[in-house]
Each structure stands twice: as structure tokens, then as C-alpha cells.
Design a protein around this motif. Structure first.
Motif, short mmCIF file in Angstrom:
data_model
loop_
_atom_site.label_atom_id
_atom_site.label_comp_id
_atom_site.label_asym_id
_atom_site.label_seq_id
_atom_site.Cartn_x
_atom_site.Cartn_y
_atom_site.Cartn_z
N ALA A 1 -56.68 111.60 -89.61
CA ALA A 1 -57.39 111.35 -88.36
C ALA A 1 -56.35 111.08 -87.25
N PRO A 2 -56.64 111.46 -86.00
CA PRO A 2 -57.93 111.98 -85.52
C PRO A 2 -58.07 113.51 -85.59
N ASP A 3 -56.97 114.24 -85.86
CA ASP A 3 -57.03 115.70 -85.79
C ASP A 3 -58.06 116.29 -86.74
N GLY A 4 -58.21 115.71 -87.93
CA GLY A 4 -59.12 116.27 -88.93
C GLY A 4 -60.58 115.94 -88.72
N LEU A 5 -60.90 115.21 -87.65
CA LEU A 5 -62.28 114.77 -87.44
C LEU A 5 -63.11 115.73 -86.60
N HIS A 6 -62.46 116.60 -85.83
CA HIS A 6 -63.16 117.32 -84.77
C HIS A 6 -64.23 118.29 -85.25
N ASP A 7 -64.05 118.91 -86.41
CA ASP A 7 -65.03 119.91 -86.87
C ASP A 7 -65.98 119.37 -87.94
N LEU A 8 -66.00 118.08 -88.15
CA LEU A 8 -66.86 117.49 -89.18
C LEU A 8 -68.28 117.28 -88.65
N PRO A 9 -69.28 117.31 -89.53
CA PRO A 9 -70.65 117.01 -89.10
C PRO A 9 -70.76 115.58 -88.60
N GLU A 10 -71.69 115.35 -87.68
CA GLU A 10 -71.85 114.04 -87.04
C GLU A 10 -72.20 112.97 -88.06
N PRO A 11 -71.45 111.86 -88.08
CA PRO A 11 -71.67 110.83 -89.10
C PRO A 11 -72.70 109.78 -88.69
N ASP A 12 -73.33 109.20 -89.69
CA ASP A 12 -74.22 108.05 -89.48
C ASP A 12 -73.45 106.74 -89.60
N ALA A 13 -72.32 106.79 -90.28
CA ALA A 13 -71.47 105.62 -90.45
C ALA A 13 -70.04 106.08 -90.66
N ILE A 14 -69.10 105.23 -90.24
CA ILE A 14 -67.67 105.55 -90.38
C ILE A 14 -66.95 104.33 -90.93
N PHE A 15 -66.11 104.57 -91.94
CA PHE A 15 -65.24 103.51 -92.45
C PHE A 15 -63.81 103.92 -92.22
N ILE A 16 -63.04 103.04 -91.57
CA ILE A 16 -61.61 103.28 -91.36
C ILE A 16 -60.85 102.35 -92.29
N THR B 1 -54.34 102.09 -86.47
CA THR B 1 -53.39 101.97 -85.37
C THR B 1 -52.94 103.33 -84.83
N ALA B 2 -53.35 104.43 -85.47
CA ALA B 2 -52.95 105.76 -85.00
C ALA B 2 -53.63 106.07 -83.67
N ASN B 3 -52.91 106.75 -82.82
CA ASN B 3 -53.41 107.08 -81.48
C ASN B 3 -54.71 107.88 -81.54
N GLY B 4 -55.73 107.41 -80.86
CA GLY B 4 -56.97 108.17 -80.69
C GLY B 4 -57.97 108.07 -81.82
N VAL B 5 -57.64 107.39 -82.91
CA VAL B 5 -58.56 107.34 -84.05
C VAL B 5 -59.85 106.60 -83.69
N LEU B 6 -59.72 105.41 -83.18
CA LEU B 6 -60.90 104.60 -82.88
C LEU B 6 -61.76 105.25 -81.79
N GLU B 7 -61.09 105.80 -80.77
CA GLU B 7 -61.83 106.45 -79.68
C GLU B 7 -62.61 107.66 -80.18
N THR B 8 -61.96 108.47 -81.02
CA THR B 8 -62.63 109.66 -81.56
C THR B 8 -63.81 109.27 -82.42
N CYS B 9 -63.65 108.23 -83.23
CA CYS B 9 -64.74 107.79 -84.10
C CYS B 9 -65.92 107.27 -83.30
N LEU B 10 -65.64 106.48 -82.29
CA LEU B 10 -66.73 105.91 -81.49
C LEU B 10 -67.51 106.99 -80.75
N SER B 11 -66.81 108.04 -80.31
CA SER B 11 -67.51 109.11 -79.59
C SER B 11 -68.29 110.02 -80.53
N ALA B 12 -67.88 110.09 -81.81
CA ALA B 12 -68.55 110.97 -82.77
C ALA B 12 -69.75 110.31 -83.44
#
Length: 276
Positions: A179-194, A199-210
């Protein structure tokens, strides 16, 4: 796969299984023996409603019968004395998983699953899946759930796949990506566990938007740096969870300057710290 039966076994369970061929009862009988349910009664109902209708019964540990491809299999589960019973309520013992030491431990995992709130048909993204413990418990907790585990290390993906099969959820979808590069083409989640990479750049932001509206995002912060990253202007509520077992206070993992949250909390609350 017959491995999915493992998730539904408990003493006294009465199951009906739609199988794929005449070899399936032998595979099921072996599975039952492996799980400590060798005394279970199996009943094969062949060609129901047809001219070749037949009932074949026997005990799993003694099964050697040949049956038709077209059948329904009934199972009356009988556990052998001392057999382990794996509840579908989250919080399996750590020993239920093959792992390399880096996993979400039992007590924290139970709280994590409670916060993720699995329900039938829901999809989980498990980022930094490791040995797959959180995704596996998610899949076991409710019917028709789905989970995608992101894990870049091959040996951990193999462990996760083995754990998923042995615990009755072989449909865990494991992906070689980060993450976050591998998240973009995944189906929309109902829940996310990190579980890793907070601490990686953009992970939390990408998850919150998805994340779907009303969904749950849970991040386990192991280091003070991870906690700071989660608190950096994001609508995230932190809950402190400490394992009921004290394994030791120290530094780690990796960078010796990264102190674990458990160590920090314990040291901060101690009136005196004595060094031998």
C-alpha cells in the motif's frame, strides 16, 4: 474445497454438504479425522428422487465406501475426547496459526475484530496481512464475508494461505503488493485493517477515501511513530489495548530508536525502574 468444512465443525454439528464428485466423501472423512472428528457419522444420499436412489452410511474413521458422483452428504459431527474446538468468535489462540513471530496477538486480535465489525457479505482489506490472522478471523466470523490480504513477502503469503486452509477459509485472496500503490484497483471495502505500513506516505489517506460510508478502519500502532502518523489530522479514534501477558519490555522492531507502545506505556506508568 472440502477445507471450508473446517470452519463449520463443532461438537454436535449437523451439516448437509453439496459435493462435486464421488471422491468427496473420502476427502471429507480424512478431514474429519484430521480435525479430531473421526467418530462422526456420514450419510450419503445418492440420486435423490431418482430410480437409483440409495442411502450409504458409515463412520468417518472407517469410511471406505464407493458412492455415485451425484449425491448429498450429511454429517453428524462427533468430537473425540480432548479435541480442540475452534470457535468462530474472534480470538483464536496464537498457536492456531503458523507464523514467524510477527502477528496480531490473540487479545489484540479479538479487540481488532470487534472494532472491524464483520457482517455477512462484507469485504475487508487487510494491509500488511502477515500470516493472515486478522483476515482469517474476519472470514470465519460471518457468512459470505470476503477478504483481500496485501502482503509483499512470499514466505508470509504462503503461511497465510496455509493458515486459511487449515482454519476453513481457503478463499482468502492474497496479493503480492504494498500500500498505497496496490490499493487503487481493488473493489470498494466495507472495512480496512492496517496491520503494517501505517507510516508509509499516502496509506491512511487512500484508505479513508476508498472506505464505504459507515465502514470501519482499524490501524494497530506498534510504535510511537505509527501512533503519531494516525493522529496527524485524521478522523481516527485511538484505543489503547495491552496484551494480558507481559512478554518483556524493550525496543523494536528494527530501528533501535523505535520504542513499542507497550514499553512506553509501562515505563511511563512505573514509579521506579530498576536495572539489575
Amino acid at each position: 474445497p472440502v477445507d471450508r468444512l473446517r470452519c463449520h465443525l463443532y461438537p454436535g454439528a449437523r451439516l448437509l454438504a453439496l459435493t462435486s464428485n464421488g471422491h468427496a466423501p473420502r476427502d471429507v472423512a480424512k478431514l474429519l479425522q484430521d480435525e479430531g472428528y473421526g467418530a462422526s457419522r456420514m450419510t450419503v444420499l445418492e440420486h435423490l428422487g431418482g430410480e437409483k436412489e440409495r442411502i450409504v452410511s458409515g463412520i468417518a474413521k472407517e469410511w471406505s465406501k464407493d458412492v455415485a458422483d451425484f449425491h448429498t452428504l450429511g454429517i453428524e459431527a462427533v468430537a473425540s475426547p480432548g479435541s480442540a474446538v475452534n470457535s468462530r468468535v474472534p480470538g483464536l489462540p496464537d498457536e492456531a496459526f503458523r507464523h514467524d513471530g510477527k502477528m496480531t496477538k490473540q487479545e489484540v486480535r479479538a479487540v481488532t475484530l470487534a472494532a472491524l465489525k464483520p457482517y455477512p457479505g462484507a469485504l475487508l482489506w487487510d494491509i500488511g496481512s502477515g500470516c493472515g490472522s486478522v483476515a482469517i478471523e474476519w472470514l470465519r466470523a460471518a457468512d459470505r464475508t470476503k477478504a483481500i490480504g496485501l502482503e509483499p513477502h512470499k514466505e508470509r503469503r504462503l503461511m497465510a494461505a496455509e493458515n486459511a486452509s487449515s482454519l476453513g477459509v481457503p478463499h482468502l485472496d492474497l496479493i503480492d503488493t504494498t500500500a498505497p500503490d496496490g490499493l487503487h484497483d481493488l473493489p470498494e471495502p466495507d472495512a480496512i485493517f492496517i496491520g503494517g505500513g501505517l507510516t508509509a506516505n499516502g496509506v491512511l489517506e487512500t484508505c479513508l477515501s476508498a472506505l464505504k460510508s459507515g465502514g470501519s478502519l482499524v490501524a494497530n500502532a506498534v510504535t510511537l511513530e505509527s501512533e503519531a502518523a494516525g493522529n496527524a489530522g485524521h478522523p481516527v479514534e485511538f484505543c489503547e489495548v495491552m496484551s494480558g501477558t507481559l512478554y518483556g519490555i524493550g525496543l523494536g522492531p528494527g530501528d533501535p530508536e523505535l520504542m513499542t507502545l507497550k514499553a512506553h506505556r509501562l515505563i511511563s506508568s512505573a514509579k521506579v525502574i530498576a536495572y539489575p
